[in-house]
Design a protein around this motif. Structure first.
Motif, PDB file in Angstrom:
ATOM      1  N   ARG A   1       0.840  -1.190   0.000  1.00  0.00           N
ATOM      2  CA  ARG A   1       0.000   0.000   0.000  1.00  0.00           C
ATOM      3  C   ARG A   1       0.875   1.241   0.000  1.00  0.00           C
ATOM      4  O   ARG A   1       1.827   1.338   0.778  1.00  0.00           O
ATOM      5  N   ALA A   2       0.556   2.183  -0.868  1.00  0.00           N
ATOM      6  CA  ALA A   2       1.354   3.407  -0.998  1.00  0.00           C
ATOM      7  C   ALA A   2       1.114   4.332   0.185  1.00  0.00           C
ATOM      8  O   ALA A   2       0.022   4.376   0.755  1.00  0.00           O
ATOM      9  N   ALA A   3       2.172   5.069   0.530  1.00  0.00           N
ATOM     10  CA  ALA A   3       2.055   6.059   1.603  1.00  0.00           C
ATOM     11  C   ALA A   3       1.126   7.178   1.160  1.00  0.00           C
ATOM     12  O   ALA A   3       1.079   7.514  -0.030  1.00  0.00           O
ATOM     13  N   PRO A   4       0.366   7.727   2.100  1.00  0.00           N
ATOM     14  CA  PRO A   4      -0.517   8.834   1.706  1.00  0.00           C
ATOM     15  C   PRO A   4       0.291  10.024   1.187  1.00  0.00           C
ATOM     16  O   PRO A   4       1.366  10.314   1.697  1.00  0.00           O
ATOM     17  N   SER A   5      -0.247  10.662   0.162  1.00  0.00           N
ATOM     18  CA  SER A   5       0.474  11.798  -0.418  1.00  0.00           C
ATOM     19  C   SER A   5       0.179  13.052   0.390  1.00  0.00           C
ATOM     20  O   SER A   5      -0.901  13.185   0.971  1.00  0.00           O
ATOM     21  N   PRO A   6       1.126  13.981   0.410  1.00  0.00           N
ATOM     22  CA  PRO A   6       0.853  15.248   1.090  1.00  0.00           C
ATOM     23  C   PRO A   6      -0.341  15.948   0.443  1.00  0.00           C
ATOM     24  O   PRO A   6      -0.590  15.813  -0.758  1.00  0.00           O
ATOM     25  N   LYS A   7      -1.098  16.668   1.254  1.00  0.00           N
ATOM     26  CA  LYS A   7      -2.292  17.357   0.764  1.00  0.00           C
ATOM     27  C   LYS A   7      -1.974  18.227  -0.454  1.00  0.00           C
ATOM     28  O   LYS A   7      -2.752  18.307  -1.386  1.00  0.00           O
ATOM     29  N   MET A   8      -0.807  18.854  -0.431  1.00  0.00           N
ATOM     30  CA  MET A   8      -0.407  19.738  -1.525  1.00  0.00           C
ATOM     31  C   MET A   8      -0.354  18.984  -2.847  1.00  0.00           C
ATOM     32  O   MET A   8      -0.673  19.517  -3.894  1.00  0.00           O
ATOM     33  N   MET A   9       0.049  17.727  -2.804  1.00  0.00           N
ATOM     34  CA  MET A   9       0.190  16.940  -4.020  1.00  0.00           C
ATOM     35  C   MET A   9      -1.164  16.459  -4.548  1.00  0.00           C
ATOM     36  O   MET A   9      -1.241  15.895  -5.622  1.00  0.00           O
ATOM     37  N   GLU A  10      -2.223  16.696  -3.804  1.00  0.00           N
ATOM     38  CA  GLU A  10      -3.563  16.367  -4.271  1.00  0.00           C
ATOM     39  C   GLU A  10      -4.206  17.556  -4.978  1.00  0.00           C
ATOM     40  O   GLU A  10      -5.246  17.414  -5.607  1.00  0.00           O
ATOM     41  N   ASN A  11      -3.589  18.710  -4.870  1.00  0.00           N
ATOM     42  CA  ASN A  11      -4.112  19.940  -5.461  1.00  0.00           C
ATOM     43  C   ASN A  11      -3.685  19.998  -6.927  1.00  0.00           C
ATOM     44  O   ASN A  11      -2.522  20.279  -7.233  1.00  0.00           O
ATOM     45  N   LYS A  12      -4.629  19.753  -7.836  1.00  0.00           N
ATOM     46  CA  LYS A  12      -4.308  19.723  -9.264  1.00  0.00           C
ATOM     47  C   LYS A  12      -3.779  21.058  -9.762  1.00  0.00           C
ATOM     48  O   LYS A  12      -2.905  21.113 -10.622  1.00  0.00           O
ATOM     49  N   VAL A  13      -4.314  22.146  -9.222  1.00  0.00           N
ATOM     50  CA  VAL A  13      -3.851  23.475  -9.628  1.00  0.00           C
ATOM     51  C   VAL A  13      -2.397  23.667  -9.203  1.00  0.00           C
ATOM     52  O   VAL A  13      -1.562  24.134  -9.992  1.00  0.00           O
ATOM     53  N   PHE A  14      -2.089  23.295  -7.974  1.00  0.00           N
ATOM     54  CA  PHE A  14      -0.716  23.458  -7.501  1.00  0.00           C
ATOM     55  C   PHE A  14       0.250  22.580  -8.291  1.00  0.00           C
ATOM     56  O   PHE A  14       1.363  23.008  -8.613  1.00  0.00           O
ATOM     57  N   LEU A  15      -0.169  21.377  -8.631  1.00  0.00           N
ATOM     58  CA  LEU A  15       0.689  20.500  -9.434  1.00  0.00           C
ATOM     59  C   LEU A  15       0.943  21.096 -10.813  1.00  0.00           C
ATOM     60  O   LEU A  15       2.067  21.049 -11.327  1.00  0.00           O
ATOM     61  N   SER A  16      -0.076  21.677 -11.412  1.00  0.00           N
ATOM     62  CA  SER A  16       0.090  22.329 -12.704  1.00  0.00           C
ATOM     63  C   SER A  16       1.037  23.523 -12.578  1.00  0.00           C
ATOM     64  O   SER A  16       1.945  23.710 -13.400  1.00  0.00           O
ATOM     65  N   PHE A  17       0.830  24.329 -11.531  1.00  0.00           N
ATOM     66  CA  PHE A  17       1.711  25.470 -11.262  1.00  0.00           C
ATOM     67  C   PHE A  17       3.154  24.995 -11.089  1.00  0.00           C
ATOM     68  O   PHE A  17       4.087  25.574 -11.646  1.00  0.00           O
ATOM     69  N   THR A  18       3.348  23.920 -10.339  1.00  0.00           N
ATOM     70  CA  THR A  18       4.687  23.384 -10.098  1.00  0.00           C
ATOM     71  C   THR A  18       5.340  22.939 -11.400  1.00  0.00           C
ATOM     72  O   THR A  18       6.521  23.206 -11.637  1.00  0.00           O
ATOM     73  N   PHE A  19       4.586  22.278 -12.258  1.00  0.00           N
ATOM     74  CA  PHE A  19       5.114  21.828 -13.540  1.00  0.00           C
ATOM     75  C   PHE A  19       5.605  23.005 -14.372  1.00  0.00           C
ATOM     76  O   PHE A  19       6.754  23.033 -14.827  1.00  0.00           O
ATOM     77  N   TYR A  20       4.735  24.007 -14.588  1.00  0.00           N
ATOM     78  CA  TYR A  20       5.107  25.141 -15.441  1.00  0.00           C
ATOM     79  C   TYR A  20       6.197  26.003 -14.805  1.00  0.00           C
ATOM     80  O   TYR A  20       7.071  26.512 -15.502  1.00  0.00           O
ATOM     81  N   SER A  21       6.171  26.133 -13.498  1.00  0.00           N
ATOM     82  CA  SER A  21       7.220  26.895 -12.814  1.00  0.00           C
ATOM     83  C   SER A  21       8.576  26.223 -12.985  1.00  0.00           C
ATOM     84  O   SER A  21       9.593  26.893 -13.191  1.00  0.00           O
ATOM     85  N   THR A  22       8.593  24.914 -12.903  1.00  0.00           N
ATOM     86  CA  THR A  22       9.849  24.178 -13.071  1.00  0.00           C
ATOM     87  C   THR A  22      10.377  24.331 -14.491  1.00  0.00           C
ATOM     88  O   THR A  22      11.585  24.524 -14.695  1.00  0.00           O
ATOM     89  N   ILE A  23       9.497  24.285 -15.471  1.00  0.00           N
ATOM     90  CA  ILE A  23       9.906  24.525 -16.865  1.00  0.00           C
ATOM     91  C   ILE A  23      10.557  25.900 -16.976  1.00  0.00           C
ATOM     92  O   ILE A  23      11.616  26.066 -17.606  1.00  0.00           O
ATOM     93  N   LEU A  24       9.944  26.900 -16.367  1.00  0.00           N
ATOM     94  CA  LEU A  24      10.467  28.270 -16.451  1.00  0.00           C
ATOM     95  C   LEU A  24      11.813  28.416 -15.744  1.00  0.00           C
ATOM     96  O   LEU A  24      12.710  29.105 -16.242  1.00  0.00           O
ATOM     97  N   ILE A  25      11.968  27.767 -14.609  1.00  0.00           N
ATOM     98  CA  ILE A  25      13.249  27.822 -13.898  1.00  0.00           C
ATOM     99  C   ILE A  25      14.334  27.136 -14.737  1.00  0.00           C
ATOM    100  O   ILE A  25      15.456  27.649 -14.862  1.00  0.00           O
ATOM    101  N   LEU A  26      14.009  26.002 -15.329  1.00  0.00           N
ATOM    102  CA  LEU A  26      14.978  25.322 -16.201  1.00  0.00           C
ATOM    103  C   LEU A  26      15.341  26.208 -17.395  1.00  0.00           C
ATOM    104  O   LEU A  26      16.502  26.276 -17.805  1.00  0.00           O
TER     105      LEU A  26
END
Length: 153
Positions: A1-26
């Motif tokens: 059984r997988a460990a529960p994910s942090p609440k932040m990782m359940e936020n689809k908006v935050f995950l999308s923000f994290t993806f695009y922000s990482t692209i921009l930093i790279l």
């Protein structure tokens, strides 16, 4: 059984923000690397110790191509850093994931086009249009943040 994910990782908006922000930093890292490579190729160093290591003090000088790269990088810092703040706060407002993704995508693509136009000297008004388009989602997020926080002011 997988460990529960942090609440932040359940936020689809935050995950999308994290993806695009990482692209921009790279992307910013890539511009920094390009700047260094142009310095080496053009033998235009900002510091005497670097010039001495690469041929002599005569290479401690400015070069228009290096300065163009530096301006592109500085423009990134002036625009991406505010986006990181606005996007993080906007993510906490529980916006529609699809609308948020559009905001982040438009900003990211606009900044990439802006950098390409800057570094490759694309014909005007490519760079200014890319800049302006990328500002639209930032203004939208800022307005939504202000509207959401005004009652608490």
């Amino acid at each position: 059984r997988a460990a529960p994910s942090p609440k932040m990782m359940e936020n689809k908006v935050f995950l999308s923000f994290t993806f695009y922000s990482t692209i921009l930093i790279l992307k910013m890292y890539v511009v920094a690397i390009i700047t260094g490579q142009v310095r080496l190729r053009k033998k235009a160093f900002a510091n005497p110790e670097d010039a001495l290591r690469n041929g002599g003090l005569q290479y401690c000088r400015q070069d228009s191509d290096v300065e163009r790269c530096r301006r592109a990088h500085r423009n990134d810092m002036e625009n991406i850093f505010p986006f990181l703040f606005l996007g993080a706060i906007y993510s906490l407002l529980d916006p529609s994931p699809a609308v948020a993704r559009i905001h982040f995508f438009i900003f990211c693509v606009g900044r990439i086009v802006h950098t390409v136009a800057y570094l490759l000297r694309l014909k005007a008004p490519t760079r200014s249009v890319a800049y302006s388009v990328a500002q639209l989602p930032c203004f939208s997020m800022a307005l939504q943040i202000l509207l959401a926080t005004t009652p608490y002011w």
